[in-house]
Scaffold this motif. Structure first.
Motif, short mmCIF file in Angstrom:
data_model
loop_
_atom_site.label_atom_id
_atom_site.label_comp_id
_atom_site.label_asym_id
_atom_site.label_seq_id
_atom_site.Cartn_x
_atom_site.Cartn_y
_atom_site.Cartn_z
N MET A 183 0.84 -1.19 0.00
CA MET A 183 0.00 0.00 0.00
C MET A 183 0.88 1.25 0.00
SD MET A 183 -2.96 1.11 2.77
CE MET A 183 -3.77 -0.48 2.67
N ALA A 184 0.51 2.24 -0.78
CA ALA A 184 1.28 3.47 -0.90
C ALA A 184 1.30 4.24 0.41
CB ALA A 184 0.71 4.35 -2.01
N ASP A 185 2.38 4.98 0.63
CA ASP A 185 2.54 5.75 1.87
C ASP A 185 1.36 6.69 2.11
OD1 ASP A 185 4.94 4.48 2.16
OD2 ASP A 185 6.19 6.23 1.74
N ASP A 186 0.97 7.43 1.08
CA ASP A 186 -0.12 8.39 1.24
C ASP A 186 -1.42 7.71 1.65
OD1 ASP A 186 1.56 10.47 0.66
OD2 ASP A 186 0.87 10.72 -1.41
N ASP A 187 -1.67 6.52 1.10
CA ASP A 187 -2.92 5.83 1.41
C ASP A 187 -2.93 5.24 2.81
OD1 ASP A 187 -4.22 6.48 -0.91
OD2 ASP A 187 -3.73 4.63 -1.97
N VAL A 188 -1.81 4.70 3.25
CA VAL A 188 -1.78 4.17 4.62
C VAL A 188 -1.87 5.32 5.63
CG1 VAL A 188 0.73 4.09 4.97
CG2 VAL A 188 -0.73 2.42 6.11
N ALA B 165 5.55 -9.19 7.67
CA ALA B 165 5.98 -8.78 6.33
C ALA B 165 7.21 -7.90 6.46
CB ALA B 165 4.85 -8.04 5.62
N PRO B 166 8.04 -7.83 5.44
CA PRO B 166 9.23 -6.97 5.50
C PRO B 166 8.84 -5.50 5.46
CG PRO B 166 8.95 -7.86 3.29
CD PRO B 166 7.92 -8.54 4.15
N PRO B 167 9.76 -4.61 5.80
CA PRO B 167 9.46 -3.17 5.68
C PRO B 167 9.01 -2.85 4.26
CG PRO B 167 11.51 -3.50 6.86
CD PRO B 167 11.11 -4.86 6.35
N PRO B 168 7.94 -2.08 4.12
CA PRO B 168 7.39 -1.80 2.78
C PRO B 168 8.36 -1.00 1.92
CG PRO B 168 6.33 -0.43 4.44
CD PRO B 168 7.18 -1.41 5.18
N GLN B 169 8.35 -1.33 0.62
CA GLN B 169 9.20 -0.64 -0.34
C GLN B 169 8.44 0.37 -1.19
OE1 GLN B 169 12.56 -1.16 -0.36
NE2 GLN B 169 12.18 -2.51 1.39
#
Length: 327
Positions: free
Chosen positions: A143-148, A177-181
């Motif tokens: 999920m994109a940063d802005d959406d989370v 889960a791993p840190p999001p990219q």
């Protein structure tokens, strides 16, 4: 002889006291003006973030579909909205959804934004525990940063509800889960890419529409995932791949749109509201069309799924639909 010549003082090139005072007043006035202009912009940005989060929750991500307990007719118990407690049973776990309200004792009222975002995208609680299924952590990990951030902003606006829930029990090892990219959502100009983002990272459609088994990647979207709705009764998800015999390969875009937003199949039969079409009915026309564009591109998988009973036969109440805004 003449004495030493007296030098006449030159005019100062600096500012006099009056000029300095005027300059200070001007500077302070500018700061005040900047503050007045910037304050509404910040408030407006926060308002926009909450609005985006509200749309995501109510129309696509459908957090409350799992985090609000249902009654005997599969209707959400409004007094416990987002307060958790819905049970999910499987051979390998007995899970209960968590309280997402800002209650400081039983919810996430003491969690920081970073801790909530980590729970959503990595499946790690504030205390360091691992969140297990059916929470679709692997999907939300992209999920994109802005959406989370928008989701978190909206969750802060919920009414705090004190509601203690039963701890979940798992018979399988849990991994975070791993840190999001991913940082940004795809461009809206790429309908297929953005449709993929909605399906995979937000609505997590394949989480329900992929049958259990050892090779989910090659059966993605083929349907047949079982949902026990009452003792001895199981319903199964549809095949949403473009397979022409067992999927939606012969459906028109209008028929697919109706299934998503109104819960009716190609022939007009009402679908079981395990699928949250009561939420999807609030999706924008553009978002629905992007989802359809993407579904046309996934590999067709031949998988026969037996028809489900009607919601009426199951004693389920059908949510209101037909509220799609047209942009």
């Amino acid at each position: 002889a003449s004495g030493p010549r007296k030098l006449r003082p030159r005019a100062s090139i600096g500012f006099g006291g009056t000029a300095v005072r005027h300059l200070c007043i001007l500077f302070v006035s500018l700061l005040v003006l900047i503050g007045i202009v910037a304050q509404p912009a910040t408030a407006q940005s926060k308002k926009a973030l909450v609005a985006r989060g509200s749309y995501l929750v109510r129309a696509i991500v459908a957090c409350d579909d799992c985090h609000t307990p249902k009654d005997a007719h599969y209707l959400p118990r409004a007094k416990l909205a987002f307060a958790g407690g819905q049970e999910f049973k499987s051979p390998v776990f007995d899970a209960y959804s968590r309280n997402l309200t800002p209650d400081v004792n039983t919810g996430i009222g003491t969690w920081t934004d970073a801790e909530i975002m980590r729970a959503i995208r990595q499946g790690i609680t504030r205390e360091g525990d691992i969140i297990g299924p059916p929470m679709p952590i692997r999907n939300f990990n992209t999920m994109a940063d802005d959406d989370v951030k928008a989701l978190v902003a909206y969750l802060h606006t919920l009414k705090p509800i004190r509601h203690e829930n039963t701890p979940s029990v798992y018979k399988i090892p849990l991994q975070p889960a791993p840190p999001p990219q991913v940082q940004h959502a795809p461009s809206r100009t790429d309908k297929v890419a953005y449709g993929s983002y909605i399906v995979n990272s937000l609505a997590h459609c394949f989480e329900c529409h992929t049958p259990p088994g050892p090779d989910p990647e090659h059966h993605r979207g083929a349907g047949g995932f079982p949902f026990p709705v009452k003792p001895g009764v199981v319903v199964r998800s549809m095949n949403i791949t473009p397979d022409k015999e067992t999927g939606i390969g012969t459906w028109t875009d209008a028929q697919i749109r109706r299934a998503i937003t109104r819960g009716k199949d190609k022939n007009g039969k009402q679908l079981v509201p395990i699928m949250p079409y009561g939420h999807f009915t609030h999706m924008t026309r553009q978002d629905v069309d992007d989802v359809i564009a993407y579904l046309h591109t996934i590999p067709p998988v031949h998988n026969v799924v037996p028809p489900n009973p009607t919601p009426k036969a199951l004693g389920m109440t059908v949510p209101k639909t037909g509220l799609v805004p047209r942009l």
